[in-house]
Write a protein that holds these residues in place. Structure first.
Motif, PDB file in Angstrom:
ATOM      1  N   UNK A 332       0.864  -1.195   0.000  1.00 33.07           N
ATOM      2  CA  UNK A 332       0.000   0.000   0.000  1.00 33.07           C
ATOM      3  C   UNK A 332       0.897   1.240   0.000  1.00 33.07           C
ATOM      4  N   UNK A 333       1.030   1.864  -1.175  1.00 33.75           N
ATOM      5  CA  UNK A 333       1.902   3.029  -1.318  1.00 33.75           C
ATOM      6  C   UNK A 333       1.127   4.310  -1.031  1.00 33.75           C
ATOM      7  N   UNK A 334       1.845   5.425  -1.036  1.00 32.43           N
ATOM      8  CA  UNK A 334       1.204   6.728  -0.828  1.00 32.43           C
ATOM      9  C   UNK A 334       0.266   7.030  -1.997  1.00 32.43           C
ATOM     10  N   UNK A 335       0.631   6.603  -3.201  1.00 30.29           N
ATOM     11  CA  UNK A 335      -0.251   6.800  -4.358  1.00 30.29           C
ATOM     12  C   UNK A 335      -1.569   6.034  -4.172  1.00 30.29           C
ATOM     13  N   UNK A 336      -1.467   4.835  -3.625  1.00 32.24           N
ATOM     14  CA  UNK A 336      -2.673   4.053  -3.346  1.00 32.24           C
ATOM     15  C   UNK A 336      -3.578   4.794  -2.356  1.00 32.24           C
ATOM     16  N   UNK A 337      -2.964   5.390  -1.345  1.00 34.10           N
ATOM     17  CA  UNK A 337      -3.734   6.166  -0.367  1.00 34.10           C
ATOM     18  C   UNK A 337      -4.429   7.347  -1.036  1.00 34.10           C
ATOM     19  N   UNK A 338      -3.681   8.041  -1.904  1.00 37.11           N
ATOM     20  CA  UNK A 338      -4.271   9.186  -2.616  1.00 37.11           C
ATOM     21  C   UNK A 338      -5.444   8.745  -3.484  1.00 37.11           C
ATOM     22  N   UNK A 345     -14.181  10.434  -1.780  1.00 35.24           N
ATOM     23  CA  UNK A 345     -14.891  11.703  -1.966  1.00 35.24           C
ATOM     24  C   UNK A 345     -15.977  11.596  -3.038  1.00 35.24           C
ATOM     25  N   UNK A 346     -15.918  10.511  -3.867  1.00 36.56           N
ATOM     26  CA  UNK A 346     -16.936  10.297  -4.901  1.00 36.56           C
ATOM     27  C   UNK A 346     -18.031   9.336  -4.438  1.00 36.56           C
ATOM     28  N   UNK A 375     -10.343  18.500   6.061  1.00 34.48           N
ATOM     29  CA  UNK A 375      -9.068  17.822   6.368  1.00 34.48           C
ATOM     30  C   UNK A 375      -8.711  16.823   5.272  1.00 34.48           C
ATOM     31  N   UNK A 376      -9.715  16.149   4.760  1.00 37.47           N
ATOM     32  CA  UNK A 376      -9.484  15.180   3.690  1.00 37.47           C
ATOM     33  C   UNK A 376      -8.920  15.880   2.459  1.00 37.47           C
ATOM     34  N   UNK A 377      -9.457  17.059   2.149  1.00 36.62           N
ATOM     35  CA  UNK A 377      -8.968  17.834   0.998  1.00 36.62           C
ATOM     36  C   UNK A 377      -7.530  18.273   1.226  1.00 36.62           C
ATOM     37  N   UNK A 378      -7.196  18.680   2.471  1.00 39.88           N
ATOM     38  CA  UNK A 378      -5.814  19.092   2.764  1.00 39.88           C
ATOM     39  C   UNK A 378      -4.858  17.917   2.615  1.00 39.88           C
ATOM     40  N   UNK A 379      -5.318  16.730   2.987  1.00 47.22           N
ATOM     41  CA  UNK A 379      -4.502  15.532   2.788  1.00 47.22           C
ATOM     42  C   UNK A 379      -4.243  15.301   1.304  1.00 47.22           C
ATOM     43  N   UNK A 380      -5.268  15.555   0.477  1.00 46.23           N
ATOM     44  CA  UNK A 380      -5.116  15.421  -0.971  1.00 46.23           C
ATOM     45  C   UNK A 380      -4.113  16.441  -1.509  1.00 46.23           C
ATOM     46  N   UNK A 381      -4.169  17.679  -0.991  1.00 48.63           N
ATOM     47  CA  UNK A 381      -3.225  18.723  -1.427  1.00 48.63           C
ATOM     48  C   UNK A 381      -1.790  18.280  -1.132  1.00 48.63           C
TER      49      UNK A 381
END
Length: 450
Positions: A332-338, A345-346, A375-381
């Motif tokens: 499970x990479x950071x890309x997978x988390x993103x 969100x969808x 907070x979820x959006x900030x994590x995405x940023x």
């Protein structure tokens, strides 16, 4: 879900244990007292709570534990196991009750029964859509000729869900309607045929007599009783009456999203050894979840439900090939988390999806849905500000090169602490994914020289 309050109270009691310098009988009794009070206030039967407490005390028995045993971990595991046992429906031989599994290419009939107002017709549509999204050809039959507007309701729900339906405005015999609908869908090679029957205001002999007549006519492969979770412990007497009148039975508990007595209803039904196959978690047609004790307790305690999340994403028709491949390999990479965060969100209400992600339910409880969305959006940023190499890593690159965190924080307009929180979230998810799909690599053998 109101049951989240119960989860928070149990977590708080276990957190007090973790903070204690010494885990002794006094600390254990204090924790058990808090857990039992929380369960009783959620309308769980006092006898079941007493049994749970006795089982935990018996299994732990601190006096007999060896000096090297991690007492905190032992207590946490025992509490988790006993909570799972509390809501687990076990058959007479001790095996957990398993749900009916239909097969494609073979017509299976599922009959719904229950009291009026429990959400039976809505649950029929939810289950039809649940199976349809998994590739089954599903049809709905309205055999409820007693309640005015029953066919109109099913017709409206089925149209919204794009599920074929059958019913009659003129025929008053529910047995005839059920038989005709099932025969039609069988002739058209439908995989699953769901029959909705009449309900009553109270338990009447007429209800059970009609249920038996329809059952003889359509010969269901599974009969499901729909119970309202808001009745709490009374669910036990209703499910017992249902079992006594018939040799079949499975349960769908509805209205689990808005009442504190849901825990009482689940434990009461579990005590009758009647399998709970699904729980209704909202008013929308997608708000139906398969009930598995371990996954239910994991979500309740904020430990997440990775399996449920993977299953949900799989049937959203999203592009998840790489992530699914990684999860199967235990990676499970950071890309997978993103990617997962983006999909969450969808997927509708954040409150529903947060329970499947370890740690997210506590976040929801602390700051609310609106703030959690921010907070979820900030994590995405933060993740959008990372390089390709960083996204495809397991996060260790940030530990070996701390300046990367500073750069990402500046680029995303956030703080280093928030970047650390994202990395912590990825590590938590990675550990759970490894348990779900990954296998431990074999230890490398040292090459022997001749």
């Amino acid at each position: 879900m109101v049951l989240a309050d119960l989860g928070r109270r149990i977590n708080a009691a276990m957190a007090d244990l973790t903070r204690s310098n010494v885990v002794d009988e006094k600390v254990l009794d204090s924790m058990l007292k808090e857990i039992c009070m929380a369960l009783l206030e959620s309308d769980v039967n006092v006898k079941l709570v007493s049994t749970l407490r006795a089982n935990i005390k018996k299994k732990i028995n601190l006096k007999d534990q060896a000096p090297g045993v991690n007492r905190r971990r032992l207590v946490q595991k025992t509490v988790f196991d006993e909570l799972c046992a509390l809501v687990d429906c076990q058959s007479e031989d001790g095996d957990s009750a398993s749900a009916f599994k239909p097969k494609k290419g073979r017509s299976s009939v599922i009959m719904f029964v229950g009291l009026q107002g429990a959400g039976k017709t809505t649950s029929c549509t939810k289950l039809a859509l649940w199976y349809q999204r998994r590739g089954f050809k599903v049809g709905l039959v309205c055999a409820d000729t007693f309640r005015a507007g029953a066919f109109d309701q099913l017709k409206q729900n089925a149209t919204k869900a794009k599920v074929p339906y059958y019913g009659s405005y003129t025929e008053t015999d529910p047995v005839a309607v059920a038989a005709a609908g099932v025969a039609r869908f069988k002739s058209e090679k439908f995989d699953i045929i769901i029959v909705d029957t009449s309900g009553r205001h109270r338990q009447e002999e007429e209800l059970f007599a009609e249920m038996v007549q329809i059952s003889k006519a359509v010969k269901p492969d599974q009969t499901i009783m729909v119970l309202d979770a808001t009745i709490g412990q009374a669910a036990e007497s209703q499910s017992k009456a249902f079992k006594e009148s018939s040799d079949f039975g499975a349960i769908i508990l509805t209205k689990m999203d808005g009442h504190a007595k849901g825990g009482g209803a689940i434990s009461a039904v579990a005590a009758t050894r009647t399998p709970i196959v699904f729980i209704g978690t909202g008013e929308h047609i997608h708000d139906l979840e398969p009930f598995t004790p371990t996954q239910f307790i994991s979500k309740l305690l904020g430990m997440g439900d990775i399996k449920g999340l993977v299953d949900h994403v799989k049937h959203m028709n999203l592009d998840q090939k790489e992530t699914m491949k990684h999860i199967e390999q235990g990676i499970f990479t950071i890309r997978d988390l993103r990617d997962q965060m983006s999909n969450i969100m969808k997927m509708g209400p954040l409150s529903k999806m947060a329970g499947m992600i370890p740690g997210m339910s506590q976040l929801m409880g602390e700051v609310g849905e609106e703030e959690s969305g921010k907070r979820l959006k900030r994590m995405m940023y933060i993740m959008d500000s990372m390089t390709e190499k960083e996204l495809d890593s397991d996060g260790k690159i940030f530990v070996s090169e701390p300046t990367r965190m500073t750069r990402v924080a500046k680029g995303s307009g956030t703080s280093v602490r928030e970047v650390e929180e994202v990395l912590s979230q990825q590590r938590t998810m990675a550990r759970m994914v490894k348990q779900v799909g990954g296998k431990k690599p074999r230890p490398k053998m040292k090459r022997l020289r001749a």
